[in-house]
Write a protein that holds these residues in place. Structure first.
Motif, mmCIF file in Angstrom:
data_model
loop_
_atom_site.group_PDB
_atom_site.id
_atom_site.type_symbol
_atom_site.label_atom_id
_atom_site.label_comp_id
_atom_site.label_asym_id
_atom_site.label_seq_id
_atom_site.Cartn_x
_atom_site.Cartn_y
_atom_site.Cartn_z
ATOM 1 N N TYR A 4 35.294 4.165 38.246
ATOM 2 C CA TYR A 4 35.958 5.091 38.628
ATOM 3 C C TYR A 4 35.571 5.545 40.158
ATOM 4 O O TYR A 4 34.348 5.498 40.530
ATOM 5 N N VAL A 5 36.329 6.083 40.971
ATOM 6 C CA VAL A 5 36.251 6.619 42.073
ATOM 7 C C VAL A 5 36.998 7.602 42.375
ATOM 8 O O VAL A 5 38.302 7.588 42.116
ATOM 9 N N ILE A 6 36.481 8.477 43.260
ATOM 10 C CA ILE A 6 37.553 9.428 43.876
ATOM 11 C C ILE A 6 38.237 9.044 45.147
ATOM 12 O O ILE A 6 37.555 8.275 46.210
ATOM 13 N N HIS A 7 39.511 9.491 45.264
ATOM 14 C CA HIS A 7 40.259 8.869 46.625
ATOM 15 C C HIS A 7 40.704 10.342 47.124
ATOM 16 O O HIS A 7 41.290 11.023 46.354
ATOM 17 N N ARG A 8 40.302 10.635 48.509
ATOM 18 C CA ARG A 8 40.842 11.805 49.156
ATOM 19 C C ARG A 8 41.565 11.296 50.406
ATOM 20 O O ARG A 8 41.133 10.600 51.085
ATOM 21 N N ASP A 9 42.539 11.706 50.379
ATOM 22 C CA ASP A 9 43.793 11.211 51.450
ATOM 23 C C ASP A 9 43.947 9.799 51.341
ATOM 24 O O ASP A 9 43.839 9.227 52.509
ATOM 25 N N GLY A 10 43.925 9.267 50.273
ATOM 26 C CA GLY A 10 44.001 7.664 49.954
ATOM 27 C C GLY A 10 42.679 7.026 50.420
ATOM 28 O O GLY A 10 42.760 5.741 50.160
ATOM 29 N N PRO B 218 38.472 6.074 49.686
ATOM 30 C CA PRO B 218 37.418 6.326 48.654
ATOM 31 C C PRO B 218 36.535 7.468 49.325
ATOM 32 O O PRO B 218 36.151 7.850 50.403
ATOM 33 N N TYR B 219 35.980 8.395 48.271
ATOM 34 C CA TYR B 219 35.255 9.764 48.715
ATOM 35 C C TYR B 219 34.308 9.789 47.844
ATOM 36 O O TYR B 219 34.229 10.086 46.665
ATOM 37 N N PHE B 220 33.014 9.740 48.137
ATOM 38 C CA PHE B 220 31.894 9.780 47.250
ATOM 39 C C PHE B 220 31.066 11.166 47.693
ATOM 40 O O PHE B 220 30.813 11.385 49.061
ATOM 41 N N ILE B 221 30.842 12.289 46.773
ATOM 42 C CA ILE B 221 30.489 13.391 47.081
ATOM 43 C C ILE B 221 29.148 13.470 47.345
ATOM 44 O O ILE B 221 28.240 12.986 46.546
ATOM 45 N N LYS B 222 28.727 14.188 48.646
ATOM 46 C CA LYS B 222 27.408 14.235 49.217
ATOM 47 C C LYS B 222 27.212 15.574 49.280
ATOM 48 O O LYS B 222 27.412 16.149 50.357
ATOM 49 N N GLY B 223 27.121 16.470 48.016
ATOM 50 C CA GLY B 223 27.156 17.857 48.363
ATOM 51 C C GLY B 223 26.006 18.687 48.010
ATOM 52 O O GLY B 223 25.074 18.202 47.671
ATOM 53 N N ALA B 224 26.233 20.171 48.192
ATOM 54 C CA ALA B 224 25.169 20.956 47.847
ATOM 55 C C ALA B 224 25.928 22.238 47.559
ATOM 56 O O ALA B 224 27.066 22.452 47.929
ATOM 57 N N GLY B 225 25.288 22.909 46.485
ATOM 58 C CA GLY B 225 25.849 24.272 46.031
ATOM 59 C C GLY B 225 25.258 25.497 47.047
ATOM 60 O O GLY B 225 23.989 25.480 47.395
ATOM 61 N N GLY B 226 26.271 26.127 47.445
ATOM 62 C CA GLY B 226 25.888 27.073 48.427
ATOM 63 C C GLY B 226 26.703 27.313 49.707
ATOM 64 O O GLY B 226 27.302 26.240 49.874
ATOM 65 N N ARG B 227 26.543 28.234 50.588
ATOM 66 C CA ARG B 227 27.387 28.092 51.706
ATOM 67 C C ARG B 227 26.730 28.691 53.094
ATOM 68 O O ARG B 227 27.037 28.780 53.855
#
Length: 422
Positions: A33-39, A41-50
């Motif tokens: 599986y893979v996420i597509h964003r705006d067509g 591939p998009y791998f989440i490199k994220g963090a919780g918080g702002r």
């Protein structure tokens, strides 16, 4: 856990300006599986918080996670400004906080409130995914919560076909997994909060019979409930240097090692909070300085170290003993401290010391805690290079000595040693 900055029960539901959503979807391929964003591939490199989203983007991050919709318009706008996406949390009731999932009226009102949030923010171009609840399974007994989550997920799918839908759990076991797979078919993937144990998560999910997609929505240092304790029953915190190593190793084993299944992750916490101690989970100090973990996340996301790095902790002793040695002292006794610091660039550093009483306001699941107040006037000699003498507090009980090493680069290493005044 929850980010304190997003813990208010009230939400900003003001309508955003007319915006165009960016479609995100889950794609099944021959390799998983893979996420597509705006067509794409998009791998989440994220963090919780702002906090400090400019630094997050500079470090190679591409997404943030929230625990609720508090000030959501401002959060989404700020993320979009820095080219980041948002997994927007939808706060729903917890059984451990008194919410009753047998109360049909309360459940219906909750769903109606969630609908207002979907309609308010579904078209924002920074939105990536909706996160229904956070750890509603923590200490729960009423599994009807999963029917409520499904009811919300089905509603979101009808209202917003452009974004991903998930729900966030505290760890995972087979009983919970089977309930979610049976009762919540309209989520796109699992979202799992896990600390110590992330390294074995890919295999554990396979052993439970699940080979589908997942995102690790909280991970980081070893949890305060997972570490060794002193003989007076308080947890021993990793140094920032040990944490930085944990962030590298756990990301490699629990996220990167499961291509086609792990869709990415959100490290905890891109901010600062009091949880057991003021330093356990946040990657910033209370004054806003980034610690060694930020460098480790930069490495995780970009494959290279930043050009300027934080100092690091070589060793930290009190009366010649380390934190694991169950340090007992007498009231007013002189205590001799040695902190050995390493540097990646010779730009110098300063050390700040702080003695705190052991926290007694310990909660669960990241609920807000009060910070202990520091004791004053204990330091009697400090050569400013790591050798220091202080007098033990006069009042018996548990304490921690904190060391904060601030490099000239503006980055920090930190550590603490618990000790007990008999």
């Amino acid at each position: 856990m929850q980010c304190i900055a997003l813990s208010s029960a009230r939400a900003n539901t003001s309508s955003p300006a007319l915006l165009s959503p960016v479609k995100s979807e889950l794609i099944a391929t021959n390799n998983g599986y893979v996420i597509h964003r705006d067509g794409k591939p998009y791998f989440i490199k994220g963090a919780g918080g702002r906090s400090n989203l400019a630094l997050l983007a500079q470090s190679g991050g591409n997404s943030i996670r929230t625990w609720g919709t508090d000030n959501a318009k401002a959060v989404l706008d700020e993320a979009h400004k820095h080219g980041l996406t948002v997994m927007l949390g939808l706060r729903i009731g917890h059984e451990r906080h008194g919410f009753d999932y047998n109360d049909e009226d309360a459940v219906a009102k909750q769903k109606a409130w969630v609908k207002t949030q979907i309609l308010a923010f579904k078209d924002h171009p920074a939105l990536l995914a909706w996160g229904i609840g956070n750890e509603v399974d923590l200490f729960y007994t009423n599994t009807k919560v999963w029917f409520a989550v499904q009811d919300i997920a089905a509603m979101i799918k009808a209202l917003d076909p452009n974004h991903l839908i998930t729900t966030v759990t505290a760890g995972m076991d087979k009983t919970k997994l089977d309930l979610i797979l049976e009762r919540v078919p309209d989520i796109d993937y699992l979202s799992i909060n896990i600390y110590g144990g992330l390294e074995t998560l890919p295999k554990a999910l396979l052993d439970m019979g699940y080979s589908g997609p997942y995102v690790v929505t909280e991970w980081g240092p070893t949890g305060h409930w997972q570490v060794p304790k002193t003989d007076w029953d308080v947890p021993i915190e990793q140094t920032s240097t040990q944490k930085a190593q944990s962030y590298r190793e756990r990301y490699a084993a629990g996220v990167l090692a499961a291509p086609g299944r792990a869709l990415g992750s959100y490290a905890f916490l891109w901010g600062q909070k009091q949880e057991t101690t003021p330093t356990w989970y946040g990657v910033f100090t209370e004054a806003g300085y980034p610690n060694e973990v930020v460098d480790a996340l930069h490495y995780n996301w970009q494959g290279t170290w930043p050009s300027v790095r934080a100092p690091y902790i070589k060793s930290f002793t009190l009366n010649g003993k380390v934190a694991m040695n169950n340090i007992h002292v007498k009231p007013g006794e002189p205590l001799h401290v040695n902190l050995a610091v390493g540097e990646y660039q010779a730009d110098g550093y300063t050390i700040r010391w702080e003695v705190l009483p052991e926290s007694t306001d310990i909660k669960a699941g990241g609920d807000p805690e009060s910070r202990p107040q520091p004791l004053q006037g204990l330091v009697v000699r400090d050569n400013h290079t790591g050798n220091m003498t202080l007098n033990a507090p006069q009042k018996p009980g548990g304490y921690r000595l904190f060391a904060y090493v601030l490099g000239s680069s503006g980055k920090v290493a930190n550590a603490n040693i618990p000790f007990y005044v008999d």
